[in-house]
Design a protein around this motif. Structure first.
Motif, PDB file in Angstrom:
ATOM      1  N   THR A   1     -63.769 -67.734  22.034  1.00 23.30           N
ATOM      2  CA  THR A   1     -65.005 -67.145  21.539  1.00 23.30           C
ATOM      3  C   THR A   1     -65.401 -66.254  22.875  1.00 23.30           C
ATOM      4  O   THR A   1     -66.555 -65.521  22.545  1.00 23.30           O
ATOM      5  N   ASN A   2     -64.818 -66.469  23.977  1.00 23.53           N
ATOM      6  CA  ASN A   2     -65.167 -65.502  25.093  1.00 23.53           C
ATOM      7  C   ASN A   2     -64.460 -64.250  24.761  1.00 23.53           C
ATOM      8  O   ASN A   2     -63.196 -64.174  25.161  1.00 23.53           O
ATOM      9  N   ASN A   3     -65.231 -63.045  24.863  1.00 20.36           N
ATOM     10  CA  ASN A   3     -64.651 -61.926  24.312  1.00 20.36           C
ATOM     11  C   ASN A   3     -63.853 -61.229  25.861  1.00 20.36           C
ATOM     12  O   ASN A   3     -62.881 -60.832  25.765  1.00 20.36           O
ATOM     13  N   ASP A   4     -64.404 -61.516  26.896  1.00 17.85           N
ATOM     14  CA  ASP A   4     -63.604 -61.241  28.248  1.00 17.85           C
ATOM     15  C   ASP A   4     -62.606 -61.925  28.320  1.00 17.85           C
ATOM     16  O   ASP A   4     -61.176 -61.007  28.698  1.00 17.85           O
ATOM     17  N   PHE A   5     -62.258 -63.011  28.201  1.00 22.86           N
ATOM     18  CA  PHE A   5     -60.839 -63.663  28.002  1.00 22.86           C
ATOM     19  C   PHE A   5     -59.916 -63.012  26.985  1.00 22.86           C
ATOM     20  O   PHE A   5     -58.652 -62.893  27.410  1.00 22.86           O
ATOM     21  N   LEU A   6     -60.227 -62.969  25.892  1.00 24.85           N
ATOM     22  CA  LEU A   6     -59.604 -62.199  24.751  1.00 24.85           C
ATOM     23  C   LEU A   6     -58.974 -60.800  25.299  1.00 24.85           C
ATOM     24  O   LEU A   6     -57.952 -60.629  24.822  1.00 24.85           O
ATOM     25  N   SER A   7     -60.071 -60.128  25.617  1.00 27.98           N
ATOM     26  CA  SER A   7     -59.845 -58.935  25.949  1.00 27.98           C
ATOM     27  C   SER A   7     -58.522 -58.702  27.418  1.00 27.98           C
ATOM     28  O   SER A   7     -57.794 -58.060  27.201  1.00 27.98           O
ATOM     29  N   SER A   8     -58.872 -59.593  28.119  1.00 32.10           N
ATOM     30  CA  SER A   8     -57.872 -60.050  29.274  1.00 32.10           C
ATOM     31  C   SER A   8     -56.729 -60.153  28.903  1.00 32.10           C
ATOM     32  O   SER A   8     -55.483 -59.631  29.257  1.00 32.10           O
ATOM     33  N   LEU A   9     -56.602 -60.944  27.741  1.00 33.03           N
ATOM     34  CA  LEU A   9     -55.048 -61.392  27.094  1.00 33.03           C
ATOM     35  C   LEU A   9     -54.490 -60.121  26.511  1.00 33.03           C
ATOM     36  O   LEU A   9     -53.294 -60.135  27.053  1.00 33.03           O
ATOM     37  N   TRP A  10     -55.089 -59.314  25.846  1.00 34.42           N
ATOM     38  CA  TRP A  10     -54.249 -58.367  25.101  1.00 34.42           C
ATOM     39  C   TRP A  10     -54.330 -57.198  26.388  1.00 34.42           C
ATOM     40  O   TRP A  10     -53.287 -56.472  26.121  1.00 34.42           O
ATOM     41  N   PHE A  11     -54.927 -57.208  27.310  1.00 37.58           N
ATOM     42  CA  PHE A  11     -54.893 -56.091  28.511  1.00 37.58           C
ATOM     43  C   PHE A  11     -53.528 -56.716  29.194  1.00 37.58           C
ATOM     44  O   PHE A  11     -53.013 -55.746  29.529  1.00 37.58           O
ATOM     45  N   SER A  12     -53.472 -57.730  29.460  1.00 40.63           N
ATOM     46  CA  SER A  12     -52.172 -58.250  30.059  1.00 40.63           C
ATOM     47  C   SER A  12     -50.940 -57.946  29.365  1.00 40.63           C
ATOM     48  O   SER A  12     -50.039 -57.656  29.939  1.00 40.63           O
ATOM     49  N   VAL A  13     -51.093 -58.240  27.923  1.00 42.57           N
ATOM     50  CA  VAL A  13     -50.023 -57.890  27.137  1.00 42.57           C
ATOM     51  C   VAL A  13     -49.580 -56.400  27.111  1.00 42.57           C
ATOM     52  O   VAL A  13     -48.407 -56.157  27.477  1.00 42.57           O
ATOM     53  N   ILE A  14     -50.659 -55.698  27.162  1.00 47.72           N
ATOM     54  CA  ILE A  14     -50.128 -53.978  27.397  1.00 47.72           C
ATOM     55  C   ILE A  14     -49.597 -53.792  28.709  1.00 47.72           C
ATOM     56  O   ILE A  14     -48.745 -53.090  28.627  1.00 47.72           O
TER      57      ILE A  14
ATOM     58  N   TYR B   1     -56.161 -53.199  41.465  1.00 49.36           N
ATOM     59  CA  TYR B   1     -57.229 -52.919  40.246  1.00 49.36           C
ATOM     60  C   TYR B   1     -58.474 -53.490  40.505  1.00 49.36           C
ATOM     61  O   TYR B   1     -59.385 -52.943  39.868  1.00 49.36           O
ATOM     62  N   GLY B   2     -58.632 -54.607  41.033  1.00 49.98           N
ATOM     63  CA  GLY B   2     -60.022 -55.063  41.702  1.00 49.98           C
ATOM     64  C   GLY B   2     -60.536 -55.748  40.407  1.00 49.98           C
ATOM     65  O   GLY B   2     -60.001 -56.355  39.476  1.00 49.98           O
ATOM     66  N   ASN B   3     -61.932 -55.669  40.264  1.00 50.46           N
ATOM     67  CA  ASN B   3     -62.889 -56.600  39.127  1.00 50.46           C
ATOM     68  C   ASN B   3     -62.912 -55.504  38.034  1.00 50.46           C
ATOM     69  O   ASN B   3     -63.993 -55.825  37.416  1.00 50.46           O
ATOM     70  N   HIS B   4     -62.280 -54.713  37.775  1.00 46.84           N
ATOM     71  CA  HIS B   4     -62.680 -53.639  36.658  1.00 46.84           C
ATOM     72  C   HIS B   4     -62.401 -54.290  35.579  1.00 46.84           C
ATOM     73  O   HIS B   4     -61.232 -55.327  35.426  1.00 46.84           O
ATOM     74  N   LYS B   5     -62.792 -53.820  34.498  1.00 46.41           N
ATOM     75  CA  LYS B   5     -62.655 -54.754  33.131  1.00 46.41           C
ATOM     76  C   LYS B   5     -62.132 -53.727  32.143  1.00 46.41           C
ATOM     77  O   LYS B   5     -62.442 -52.508  32.166  1.00 46.41           O
ATOM     78  N   PRO B   6     -61.093 -54.188  31.170  1.00 45.71           N
ATOM     79  CA  PRO B   6     -60.738 -55.450  31.010  1.00 45.71           C
ATOM     80  C   PRO B   6     -59.715 -55.945  32.377  1.00 45.71           C
ATOM     81  O   PRO B   6     -59.252 -55.009  32.731  1.00 45.71           O
TER      82      PRO B   6
END
Length: 282
Positions: free
Chosen positions: A68-81, A223-228
């Motif tokens: 339910t943590n949107n930041d974690f899920l976005s990080s997961l998809w970003f890592s996949v990409i 990359y630093g602390n940029h999101k995702p």
């Protein structure tokens, strides 16, 4: 007969000793993984009491919190990409470079290959500062594109070596037949040569994907602390100065490991075959 029986008994003891060592090493290897999985089902107070004990009950609250943590899920998809882009481009560029170096019979090609291989023996910390300075001058820092390009540059030496070794043993008659049929050099590579390099391609893809998925230092510096963020970068935000959320950290580790483990299982049969084809033949 007595000597044969004694030799058989000695051989049996030797095998038993080897099996014991193998099982002990397997236990040592899997123990941290088991501890992480068990702690991912615990509450934080339970972890503080005992990290190696079984949870009072196997609840999924930690996993629900992570999902339910949107930041974690976005990080997961970003890592996949990032991993897919890095792996695809690394394989493509390395295959072209390895094939070219194998077919280019010259002292210069050997020198270029030596330069590529030399980078494997230089610790990253030696050229880390220079890499970051150059990345900033080229405006690659803080950018997903910059991160992927640097991953490609750092991940190419081993695949190039494998592709070059494999291409050097391939029959040139197939390429000559393709050329007679009217294929250009590029068409011949993608239609004839590259499909024949499937074992090496699988090996290079797995090795680069495993490295890029879990890499932290380069991503942190470039990359630093940029999101995702990538998965390794996102994990650091579960650590606080006074409040480490170990239950969420463990659950995050488990979830972030699943995609790359599945990819490895699907591709593992090609790894040994590809390494043998690229290293032994060369």
């Amino acid at each position: 007969m007595m000597k044969t029986a004694g030799e058989s008994k000695k051989k049996g003891w030797r095998q038993a000793g080897l099996y014991t060592i193998v099982w002990l090493l397997a236990i040592l290897f899997f123990a941290p993984i088991v501890i992480v999985i068990l702690n991912s089902f615990k509450t934080k107070p339970e972890i503080m009491v005992s990290t190696i004990g079984l949870p009072e009950k196997f609840n999924l609250d930690n996993y629900v919190t992570i999902f339910t943590n949107n930041d974690f899920l976005s990080s997961l998809w970003f890592s996949v990409i990032v991993v897919v882009a890095t792996t695809t481009l690394t394989v493509l560029v390395s295959a072209l470079a390895g094939y070219a170096l194998a077919r280019w019979k010259s002292k210069f090609s050997s020198a270029i290959m030596l330069i590529f291989m030399t980078t494997l023996f230089v610790p990253f910390q030696v050229y880390m500062v220079a890499l970051i300075v150059i990345a900033r001058q080229l405006s690659l820092t803080g950018s997903p594109v910059g991160l992927v390009l640097i991953y490609i540059a750092l991940g190419m030496p081993v695949p190039i070596f494998l592709y070059r070794s494999y291409a050097a043993t391939m029959s040139k008659e197939i390429e000559e037949a393709a050329a007679i049929d009217g294929c250009s050099r590029i068409q011949m590579f993608f239609r004839v040569v590259f499909p024949l390099m499937k074992p090496i391609t699988a090996t290079a893809a797995v090795l680069n994907a495993l490295w890029a998925w879990g890499e932290f230092l380069v991503a942190f510096l470039v990359y630093g602390n940029h999101k995702p963020m990538t998965i390794p970068l996102s994990q650091q935000y579960f650590y606080g100065s006074y409040n480490q959320q170990w239950n969420l950290i463990m659950a995050g580790f488990v979830i972030s490991t699943i995609p790359i483990v599945i990819f490895y299982i699907l591709m593992q049969k090609h790894i040994v075959k590809g390494i043998a084809a690229g290293a032994v033949k060369g």
